[in-house]
Write an enzyme that holds these catalytic residues in place. Sequence first.
Site, PDB file in Angstrom:
ATOM      1  N   SER A 119      75.761 109.398   2.950  1.00 61.17           N
ATOM      2  CA  SER A 119      74.833 107.790   3.649  1.00 61.17           C
ATOM      3  C   SER A 119      76.708 107.197   3.336  1.00 61.17           C
ATOM      4  O   SER A 119      76.837 106.289   4.537  1.00 61.17           O
ATOM      5  CB  SER A 119      74.727 106.507   2.976  1.00 61.17           C
ATOM      6  OG  SER A 119      72.839 106.956   3.113  1.00 61.17           O
ATOM      7  N   ASN A 190      75.770 102.304   9.037  1.00 55.17           N
ATOM      8  CA  ASN A 190      75.986 101.621   7.794  1.00 55.17           C
ATOM      9  C   ASN A 190      76.835 100.546   7.532  1.00 55.17           C
ATOM     10  O   ASN A 190      77.114  99.666   7.060  1.00 55.17           O
ATOM     11  CB  ASN A 190      76.034 102.581   6.380  1.00 55.17           C
ATOM     12  CG  ASN A 190      74.612 102.927   6.157  1.00 55.17           C
ATOM     13  OD1 ASN A 190      73.216 102.683   7.008  1.00 55.17           O
ATOM     14  ND2 ASN A 190      74.365 103.960   5.184  1.00 55.17           N
TER      15      ASN A 190
HETATM   16  P1  NAD Z   1      65.971 110.721  -3.444  1.00 58.15           P
HETATM   17  O1  NAD Z   1      66.065 110.362  -4.637  1.00 58.15           O
HETATM   18  O2  NAD Z   1      64.326 110.273  -2.355  1.00 58.15           O
HETATM   19  O3  NAD Z   1      65.934 112.310  -2.812  1.00 58.15           O
HETATM   20  C1  NAD Z   1      66.854 112.897  -3.472  1.00 58.15           C
HETATM   21  C2  NAD Z   1      66.555 114.293  -4.434  1.00 58.15           C
HETATM   22  O4  NAD Z   1      67.552 115.500  -5.248  1.00 58.15           O
HETATM   23  C3  NAD Z   1      65.488 114.247  -5.393  1.00 58.15           C
HETATM   24  O5  NAD Z   1      64.155 114.999  -4.959  1.00 58.15           O
HETATM   25  C4  NAD Z   1      65.855 115.153  -6.724  1.00 58.15           C
HETATM   26  O6  NAD Z   1      65.327 116.233  -7.778  1.00 58.15           O
HETATM   27  C5  NAD Z   1      67.417 116.408  -5.593  1.00 58.15           C
HETATM   28  N1  NAD Z   1      68.687 116.967  -6.333  1.00 58.15           N
HETATM   29  C6  NAD Z   1      69.008 116.153  -7.599  1.00 58.15           C
HETATM   30  N2  NAD Z   1      70.222 116.832  -8.232  1.00 58.15           N
HETATM   31  C7  NAD Z   1      69.948 118.206  -7.907  1.00 58.15           C
HETATM   32  C8  NAD Z   1      70.326 119.639  -7.170  1.00 58.15           C
HETATM   33  N3  NAD Z   1      71.963 119.703  -8.101  1.00 58.15           N
HETATM   34  N4  NAD Z   1      70.396 120.297  -6.531  1.00 58.15           N
HETATM   35  C9  NAD Z   1      69.039 120.103  -5.470  1.00 58.15           C
HETATM   36  N5  NAD Z   1      68.090 118.857  -5.232  1.00 58.15           N
HETATM   37  C10 NAD Z   1      68.336 117.973  -6.166  1.00 58.15           C
HETATM   38  O7  NAD Z   1      67.195 110.217  -2.137  1.00 58.15           O
HETATM   39  P2  NAD Z   1      66.917 110.583  -0.767  1.00 58.15           P
HETATM   40  O8  NAD Z   1      66.821 108.942  -0.166  1.00 58.15           O
HETATM   41  O9  NAD Z   1      66.134 111.383   0.589  1.00 58.15           O
HETATM   42  O10 NAD Z   1      68.457 110.902  -0.322  1.00 58.15           O
HETATM   43  C11 NAD Z   1      69.534 111.908   0.035  1.00 58.15           C
HETATM   44  C12 NAD Z   1      70.430 111.753   0.731  1.00 58.15           C
HETATM   45  O11 NAD Z   1      70.374 111.438   1.679  1.00 58.15           O
HETATM   46  C13 NAD Z   1      71.571 110.692  -0.419  1.00 58.15           C
HETATM   47  O12 NAD Z   1      73.055 111.315  -0.074  1.00 58.15           O
HETATM   48  C14 NAD Z   1      71.535 109.200   0.740  1.00 58.15           C
HETATM   49  O13 NAD Z   1      72.549 108.667   0.653  1.00 58.15           O
HETATM   50  C15 NAD Z   1      71.242 110.151   1.489  1.00 58.15           C
HETATM   51  N6  NAD Z   1      70.537 108.823   2.970  1.00 58.15           N
HETATM   52  C16 NAD Z   1      69.343 107.954   2.166  1.00 58.15           C
HETATM   53  C17 NAD Z   1      68.635 107.466   3.215  1.00 58.15           C
HETATM   54  C18 NAD Z   1      67.567 106.142   2.987  1.00 58.15           C
HETATM   55  O14 NAD Z   1      67.193 105.686   3.488  1.00 58.15           O
HETATM   56  N7  NAD Z   1      66.694 106.828   1.349  1.00 58.15           N
HETATM   57  C19 NAD Z   1      69.327 107.030   4.978  1.00 58.15           C
HETATM   58  C20 NAD Z   1      70.539 108.444   5.285  1.00 58.15           C
HETATM   59  C21 NAD Z   1      70.578 109.045   4.027  1.00 58.15           C
END
Ligand code: NAD
Length: 291
Positions: A119, A190
Amino acid sequence: MEIKSVGVVGAGQMGNGIAHVMALSGYNVRLNDVRQEALDDALALITKNLDRQVSREKISQTDRDGALGRISTTMDMAAIGDSDLVIEAATEREEVKHKIFESLAPHLRPETILTSNTSSISITRLASRTDRPEKFMGFHFMNPVPVMQLVELIRGIATDVDTYDACLAVVNKLGKTAASAEDFPAFIVNRVLIPMINEAVYTLYEGVGNVKSIDMAMKLGANHPMGPLELADFIGLDTCLAIMNVLHDGLADTKYRPCPLLTKYVEAGWLGRKTQRGFYDYRGEEPVPTR
Ligand code: NAD
């Protein structure tokens, strides 16, 4: 190059949504996480969400079965390397992302395109630590992925045209719409949305309105489907604060200073819906404003 297989790293909120829409559009998907529990939960949630789409007659039973048949899960990073496109959607911490790209490197084919769903982290900086900055870009889905129409495509300074075109073709095949953004802090959505939420928190902090009046004012006065504080709770207040800090640090302009009240809520662990309390308290039947 036509993309046929997609590796998704990180099976959280975003990763499971990305796997869902990719598989439904015909891509073979390998979903990876460091936790088996996250993979099991993701597959259960994808199944539930596909079933809901069938019951609402948005997709057929055959579409659902086909999509599930195209998703496999693995904790082995090597199994992801064989994909045409990799979308990294792991935890929003820069070191985590660098380590993922490092451990993927020995397993990648030369033509594989690497992308991140980050993000806020600089695409150019992430790309510079890989062996293929020209085949690296931002592939930024919105939450919830199966519902939201937009994908931001972010070019790093070195991203080449073929990489951009291949990713654009994927967005089109998903039936989504791409907005092209340059690689500056928080990109487009954002950059505009989170300062608006931060301003709503200042409005609350200064006593101009309370939680209810601020949300109602923006819903009825600006035709927003959700009030800004309700939306902040949905996104996560820690995420909102992290993005304000990226804007503040990256653009060095005081207009992006995070509201002290937003910081206070995060310090309290009141992070929004995910912790059951934020600008609203979600522990009862109905959300109750906390100010
Ligand atoms: P989340 O916390 O729900 O999920 C993250 C996952 O990554 C977890 O299941 C964790 O176990 C896994 N993980 C951590 N280290 C890892 C590794 N080394 N190898 C493989 N898996 C690993 O987070 P999210 O909300 O899904 O966000 C993920 C990404 O998407 C981030 O970069 C975030 O900025 C981006 N994003 C989030 C949103 C939102 O609204 N939540 C929107 C757009 C983008």
